[in-house]
Design an enzyme around this catalytic site. Structure first.
Site, short mmCIF file in Angstrom:
data_model
loop_
_atom_site.label_atom_id
_atom_site.label_comp_id
_atom_site.label_asym_id
_atom_site.label_seq_id
_atom_site.Cartn_x
_atom_site.Cartn_y
_atom_site.Cartn_z
N THR A 1 42.46 71.63 -75.42
CA THR A 1 41.87 72.96 -75.61
C THR A 1 40.38 72.74 -75.88
O THR A 1 39.93 71.60 -76.00
CB THR A 1 42.45 73.67 -76.84
OG1 THR A 1 41.95 73.01 -78.01
CG2 THR A 1 43.96 73.64 -76.86
N GLU B 1 37.77 59.52 -73.99
CA GLU B 1 37.05 59.11 -72.79
C GLU B 1 36.61 60.30 -71.94
O GLU B 1 35.51 60.32 -71.39
CB GLU B 1 37.97 58.19 -71.96
CG GLU B 1 37.42 57.71 -70.64
CD GLU B 1 36.17 56.85 -70.79
OE1 GLU B 1 35.08 57.44 -70.73
OE2 GLU B 1 36.30 55.63 -70.96
N VAL C 1 33.06 62.59 -71.79
CA VAL C 1 31.88 62.34 -70.98
C VAL C 1 32.33 61.99 -69.58
O VAL C 1 33.09 61.04 -69.39
CB VAL C 1 31.05 61.17 -71.56
CG1 VAL C 1 29.81 60.92 -70.71
CG2 VAL C 1 30.67 61.45 -73.00
N ALA D 1 34.46 63.29 -67.41
CA ALA D 1 35.90 63.41 -67.10
C ALA D 1 36.57 62.04 -67.08
O ALA D 1 36.52 61.32 -68.06
CB ALA D 1 36.10 64.18 -65.81
N LEU E 1 35.85 59.29 -65.53
CA LEU E 1 35.07 58.08 -65.28
C LEU E 1 35.06 57.19 -66.52
O LEU E 1 34.91 57.68 -67.64
CB LEU E 1 33.62 58.44 -64.92
CG LEU E 1 33.35 59.11 -63.60
CD1 LEU E 1 31.85 59.28 -63.41
CD2 LEU E 1 33.93 58.28 -62.45
N GLY F 1 37.21 76.01 -61.52
CA GLY F 1 37.59 75.24 -62.72
C GLY F 1 36.58 74.16 -63.06
O GLY F 1 36.90 73.17 -63.72
N GLU G 1 32.95 74.98 -68.23
CA GLU G 1 33.62 75.20 -69.51
C GLU G 1 34.17 76.63 -69.46
O GLU G 1 33.70 77.45 -68.64
CB GLU G 1 32.60 75.10 -70.65
CG GLU G 1 32.03 73.72 -70.90
CD GLU G 1 33.06 72.74 -71.49
OE1 GLU G 1 33.74 73.13 -72.45
OE2 GLU G 1 33.16 71.63 -70.97
N ASP H 1 26.28 71.50 -73.33
CA ASP H 1 27.38 70.60 -72.99
C ASP H 1 26.85 69.19 -72.68
O ASP H 1 27.43 68.19 -73.10
CB ASP H 1 28.14 71.19 -71.79
CG ASP H 1 29.43 70.46 -71.57
OD1 ASP H 1 30.21 70.36 -72.53
OD2 ASP H 1 29.65 69.97 -70.45
N LYS I 1 27.42 65.49 -74.68
CA LYS I 1 27.86 64.25 -74.03
C LYS I 1 26.88 63.12 -74.34
O LYS I 1 27.29 62.00 -74.62
CB LYS I 1 27.95 64.45 -72.52
CG LYS I 1 29.11 65.35 -72.11
CD LYS I 1 29.05 65.67 -70.64
CE LYS I 1 30.19 66.59 -70.25
NZ LYS I 1 30.00 67.15 -68.91
N GLY J 1 36.62 68.46 -63.10
CA GLY J 1 37.80 68.84 -62.32
C GLY J 1 39.06 68.48 -63.08
O GLY J 1 39.11 67.50 -63.83
#
Ligand code: ADP
Ligand code: ASP
Ligand code: MG
Length: 810
Positions: A550, A601, A604, A606, A608, A659, A662, A673, A677, A792
């Site tokens: 969430t 993880e 930052v 997604a 990666l 999607g 945020e 955002d 990160k 994504g």
């Protein structure tokens, strides 16, 4: 000749009794057999309870007796066809009279209680005999009380060997094919009924095997044999096909109820092998117990446990100087008939701690208080301390003495699951290590130890997932697709035990069927985050991982408590890792102290591997000097797709629909955002840093930043469309790309929109790509580059999954 003992469940119903008789009939075709039977399953417990009721003048004991009578007559009728029986009537009349006496006197002595309990085995053996006769077996029923002679320690009497041996001499001439004995019961020299202790039918059988020099002793029960742990508590428990007498003794002494510990000795004395077999699977595998037997492979043979234990501790600075201190303590306990299960004494001799049965607490406390009354008054020792609601877990194995590190592994396995150890004891035989822990941790402790010591087993990871939006859905679907393969190839069994959206939650302790989690969640209970956590903690499962998918602040607030309860947390939610430095450090500290993990993880870029790469650099001794990164897939998407032909606001709306933003796209557009990160990266590189130390140059017109809600924000974007067109035109004129760049250099951090020329690695970034350049001591000229899709649902979900696997493999 062999002795066959059938336990309570084996004679617990008409079908079971029929099965027993057919097993006996088959065995009797090839050898003479002695058969020992327990009371019908549950009956001994009911007799204990009704006798206690009578002693406190609770009249309902009469109904209990009536109910027991009906139960026996029903079985008897199916077996023999008759609805009444004189012998059964007689036993119940006697039982009623004795209980009436107890009722009137308000007193239940151990002697009377033994008499009452003997009814169970007298009835069961009578009924089995009747059915055997009806089936035409060559059978004789004996009254064990005429053969087995004991002392007067009612409730757990000791056999007096000389007269007992003599009594059995006469039986050696007996030629009957089937000889039936009630287990558990015996009598004293003056012919009073006594019992051999709970579970004592096993002892009756072993004793008969010893006295009559049987070739084999078979213990028939409701499981296939001794298992690596109690199968009711550990589903993965495995059958032990062959164990030594010593190992069987140790396992049963520490709770493997399948064999009554004293019953091993008579068989061991004359070297009679014991087979433990399943009445309901007579052709199936079994456990064979013989002389010392080296497996050579597994160090630990089994894990047993004893419930309802209390710890009694005596401490005091002057204990060292009190002569015979320990001897006095044990004498006081033994005089009070308190059985000591476990002892530990610190080498400083300042404290001694004994484990006893919880039922003995009052007796033990009285006895010890009395014995050390003077010393306590003189303040030489502290008053006795009692802790209850504990249990003992023991690792058992003969090979243990040749191996180091077992206790270390045991303690760390328990520690990482938040199970604290109250006391430790290692048997001098070095065949067992026992720990005392809180009883509410028993199941978790047994299962996690079982997994770590029986390596071939699966390691179970229990997931609790909160948030089932786009990413949550993708995550559950990835787990579903990989479950079988991970179990087969990597020995990890990943199960989702709990899921929740903002309104409802659903739990399934063994793990839910992920093909239908949506329907299951609909059938769930209404619950908020506190309710969810309460239920998760109540389940108290090993290797629990809480997954927050969430963006909620209130949910991120629960991590600290979870980590302190040794529950790991995995999340793409950035809030916790970007709050004040002090709070971030406190989360990290909790993971170290409580053996839990906090992995994020996906905070930052997604899926990666950005944070893990940096952690690896850090751990291997490298130092990150500067970072340059494009960290917003969303902003890339916007600037890659905006060319002034469609309004900027409509590109933002497209991104949201895909999607890629945020939940509130303003968080992306304001640069906040990206700042979060960058902050996380700086912190994970080992530096103390706060959000307000990051300089931010917004590319949004000031008016847009003041929007009250999203609709107004879109309107303001449209009103300021010229501003965006200008930005695009300026960049286009220089043949440059617009990128929101995050950088950290010389201790300074900033986020802002930059024009990036073709020669720069940031120029060619497709769609929602992210890129991070790390300049470190080792990568000082050419940076270490991590690049790929940074937003994504699918890639974020796979990043969460990777964190879960990191926990599974740790
Ligand atoms: P019976 O009535 O046949 O004497 P018990 O109830 O006394 O049977 O003992 C059998 C039970 O012991 C099994 O049903 C099982 O739940 C329990 N048990 C506990 N620990 C173990 C273990 N390590 N291996 C096998 N069974 C165990
Ligand atoms: N019936 C007795 C008990 O339940 C003895 C036995 O089953 O071994 O303890
Ligand atoms: Mg038993």
């Amino acid at each position: 000749m062999k002795v066959m003992k059938f336990g309570g469940t084996s004679v617990g119903s008409t079908d079971a009794i029929k099965q027993v008789v057919s097993i006996v009939e088959k065995a009797a075709q090839t050898s003479q057999v002695y058969v020992v039977v327990s009371a019908v399953g549950g009956v001994t417990n009911q007799l204990v309870s009704l006798s206690q009721k009578a002693a406190i003048r609770d009249k309902s004991y009469e109904e209990d007796i009536a109910q027991l009578k009906t139960q026996h007559l029903e079985i008897f009728e199916v077996l023999t066809g008759s609805t009444t029986d004189e012998f059964i009537d007689h036993i119940f009349t006697q039982l009623t009279e004795v209980c009436k006496g107890v009722f009137l006197l308000k007193e239940l002595t151990e002697r009377t209680k033994d008499y009452i309990l003997s009814s169970g085995e007298r009835l069961s053996s009578y009924m089995v005999n009747a059915y055997m006769e009806k089936q035409g077996l060559d059978v004789q029923l004996f009254d064990a009380r005429e053969y087995i002679i004991t002392d007067k320690k009612f409730g757990g009497a000791n056999v007096i060997w000389q007269p007992t041996t003599q009594n059995f001499e006469a039986l050696k001439e007996n030629k009957k094919q089937v000889n039936l004995f009630p287990g558990f019961i015996a009598s004293t020299l003056d012919k009073e009924t006594a019992t051999l202790g709970r579970g004592g039918s096993d002892y009756t059988a072993s004793l008969i095997a010893n006295l009559l020099k049987a070739d084999e002793l078979e213990i028939w029960t409701d499981v296939n044999g001794l298992m690596t742990a109690d199968p009711r508590l550990v589903r993965q428990a495995k059958l032990l096909e062959h164990v030594s007498y010593e190992e069987a003794l140790e396992l049963s002494h520490f709770g493997a109820k399948v064999l009554y510990p004293p019953s091993i000795q008579p068989a061991l004395d004359v070297n009679i092998p014991i087979a433990i077999r399943n009445t309901f699977d007579p052709g199936g595998p079994q456990t064979y117990v013989t002389k010392e037997w080296q497996d050579g492979q597994t160090i630990i043979r089994g894990i047993s446990s004893i419930k309802d234990v209390a710890l009694l501790t005596l401490t005091g600075p002057s204990m060292v100087g009190i002569p015979n201190f320990s001897a006095r303590l044990f004498k006081a306990l033994s005089d009070a008939k308190v059985n000591v299960i476990l002892i530990t004494q610190a080498s400083s001799e300042h404290s001694i701690c004994v484990g006893i049965s919880q039922a003995d607490v009052v007796l033990a406390q009285q006895a010890v208080d009395e014995e050390f009354h003077t010393e306590v008054m003189l303040r030489k020792i502290d008053p006795v301390k009692i802790e209850t609601d504990l249990c003992i877990v023991a690792l058992v194995g003969s090979n243990m003495r040749d191996h180091v590190g077992i206790s270390g592994k045991m303690f760390s396995t328990l520690g990482t699951n938040g199970v604290s150890i109250k006391a430790i004891a290692q048997g001098s035989s070095e065949r067992n290590i026992s720990v005392v822990i809180a009883q509410n941790h028993l199941k978790k402790a047994l299962n996690t130890l079982h997994e770590s010591f029986f390596l071939s087993e699966l390691k179970k990871i229990n997931l609790f997932v909160v948030g089932v939006g786009n990413v949550g859905k993708a995550f559950l679907s990835q787990v579903r697709k990989q479950q079988a393969m991970l179990a087969k190839e990597f020995r990890v069994d990943i199960q989702v035990v709990g899921i929740a959206n903002s309104k409802q939650c659903y739990f399934e302790e063994q793990g839910m069927d992920l093909t239908k989690w949506t329907e299951l969640l609909k059938t769930g209970d209404a619950c908020d985050i506190d309710g969810f956590i309460e239920r998760m903690k109540a389940l108290n499962l090993r290797n629990s991982v809480f997954i927050d998918i969430t963006a909620s602040k209130s949910i991120s607030a629960v991590y600290q408590g979870l980590l302190e309860s040794s529950i790991s947390v995995v999340t793409p939610n950035k809030i916790a890792a970007t709050r004040e430095m002090e709070k971030y450090l406190s989360l990290k500290w909790a993971t170290k102290k409580y053996g839990s993990q906090f992995l994020f993880e996906t905070n930052v870029a997604a899926g990666l591997p950005v944070i893990s790469t940096m952690n690896d650099l850090f751990k291997s001794g490298d130092k990150v000097n500067s970072i340059q990164a494009v960290l917003s897939g969303t902003l890339n998407y916007l600037f890659n797709n905006y060319d002034g032909t469609k309004p900027f606001s409509s590109i933002v709306k497209d991104a949201k629909a895909l999607g890629l933003t945020e939940p509130d796209p303003r968080l992306d557009l304001s640069g906040e955002d990206v700042m979060r990160k960058l902050l996380i990266l700086i912190r994970e590189s080992g530096r103390k840093f706060e959000m307000d130390q990051i300089a931010q140059v917004s590319f949004l017109p000031e008016a847009c930043e003041k929007a009250k809600d999203l609709d107004e924000f879109y309107d303001l974007l449209d009103a300021n469309e010229a501003h965006f067109q200008q930005l695009y035109a300026d960049a286009n004129a220089e043949d440059a790309q617009l990128r929101v760049v995050a950088s950290f250099k010389n201790g300074e951090a900033k986020v802002g929109l930059e024009k990036v020329q073709k020669s720069h690695p940031f120029y060619f970034l497709e769609g929602k790509d992210n890129i991070v350049l790390f300049y470190t001591e080792r990568y000082d000229e050419q940076p270490l580059v991590v690049k790929g899709a940074g937003a994504g649902a699918a890639v974020t979900a796979s990043g969460i999954f990777a964190d879960v696997l990191r926990i599974a493999n740790s």
